[in-house]
Scaffold this motif. Structure first.
Motif, PDB file in Angstrom:
ATOM      1  N   TYR A 158      -5.054   2.103  -1.108  1.00 63.07           N
ATOM      2  CA  TYR A 158      -4.464   1.785   0.343  1.00 63.07           C
ATOM      3  C   TYR A 158      -5.030   0.696   0.716  1.00 63.07           C
ATOM      4  O   TYR A 158      -4.348   0.227   1.952  1.00 63.07           O
ATOM      5  CB  TYR A 158      -4.724   3.085   0.866  1.00 63.07           C
ATOM      6  N   GLY A 159      -5.865  -0.038   0.372  1.00 64.28           N
ATOM      7  CA  GLY A 159      -6.429  -1.295   0.918  1.00 64.28           C
ATOM      8  C   GLY A 159      -7.572  -1.121   1.909  1.00 64.28           C
ATOM      9  O   GLY A 159      -8.202  -0.399   2.001  1.00 64.28           O
ATOM     10  N   ASN A 160      -8.028  -2.244   2.529  1.00 65.66           N
ATOM     11  CA  ASN A 160      -8.973  -2.458   3.120  1.00 65.66           C
ATOM     12  C   ASN A 160      -9.137  -1.710   4.518  1.00 65.66           C
ATOM     13  O   ASN A 160     -10.147  -1.641   5.246  1.00 65.66           O
ATOM     14  CB  ASN A 160      -9.176  -4.097   3.885  1.00 65.66           C
ATOM     15  N   LYS A 174      -9.867   2.559  -1.169  1.00 59.79           N
ATOM     16  CA  LYS A 174      -9.783   0.998  -1.114  1.00 59.79           C
ATOM     17  C   LYS A 174      -8.763   0.776  -2.010  1.00 59.79           C
ATOM     18  O   LYS A 174      -7.805  -0.238  -1.738  1.00 59.79           O
ATOM     19  CB  LYS A 174     -11.010   0.398  -1.119  1.00 59.79           C
ATOM     20  N   LYS A 215       0.991  -1.162   0.088  1.00 58.91           N
ATOM     21  CA  LYS A 215      -0.127   0.014   0.099  1.00 58.91           C
ATOM     22  C   LYS A 215       0.843   1.451  -0.072  1.00 58.91           C
ATOM     23  O   LYS A 215       0.412   2.272  -0.299  1.00 58.91           O
ATOM     24  CB  LYS A 215      -0.990  -0.101   1.224  1.00 58.91           C
TER      25      LYS A 215
END
Length: 184
Positions: free
Chosen positions: A140-142, A137, A21
């Motif tokens: 950078y992700g969950n 999301k 990320k």
């Protein structure tokens, strides 16, 4: 010896995969997006270019609603240094933001004297999530996907996500203030 070397390489590769990320390839930045205001006018996020932004999904009937006071205090403290809070109402968690945009605006202004921007009520997770949250999301992700109301995403001056904070972390916590000051 070969086994130990192999294991060390494998562990290193796995560890570095967690840092993906940080090396996200942003096709768009935060400043390239827009969202409608609580008054249904387009907020072109390019107006925040060069500023640090704390994006917070909010709800009027949540146990964390008192964080509005801390968000306003934080905004007042740092707004002259290039910082803003953007509140994003959502009714996705326990039906705790059932009101219309007018009701939400009146609630925030009357009870908390909010002067930072508040957006239109939108979805912040799932297939119907607002483009802003899908962007977060994807890049950078969950950890950017809210699990409850008052989840916070810190955007740096470059328009990239710097950090995320769960609802239990107060806006005036040392953890959040340290990160804001780091990217101001």
């Amino acid at each position: 010896m070969f086994y130990k070397s192999y294991l060390l390489i494998l562990i290193s590769l796995i560890m570095f995969s967690f840092f993906e990320k940080a090396n996200a390839k942003y096709k768009k930045l935060f400043f390239d997006l827009n969202i409608k205001s609580i008054d249904n006018e387009v907020i072109n996020l390019s107006k925040f270019k060069g500023k640090t932004v704390l994006l917070v999904n909010v709800a009027s009937k949540c146990g964390f609603t008192k964080q509005y006071t801390d968000l306003q205090t934080l905004y007042e403290k740092y707004k002259d240094k290039g910082f803003s809070v953007i509140a994003v109402p959502s009714n996705q968690f326990g039906g705790q933001e059932p009101g219309s945009n007018t009701e939400i605006k009146d609630f925030c202004e009357t009870n908390f004297n909010i002067t930072f921007p508040i957006t239109n009520k939108v979805d912040v997770k799932g297939k119907d999530a607002h483009t802003l949250y899908k962007w977060a999301k994807e890049n950078y992700g969950n950890s950017t996907v809210p699990k409850w109301n008052f989840h916070k995403i810190l955007i740096n001056k470059e328009g990239k996500i710097h950090d995320t904070f769960n609802p239990f972390i107060s806006p005036l916590s040392d953890k959040i203030i340290k990160q804001i000051e780091l990217v101001l």
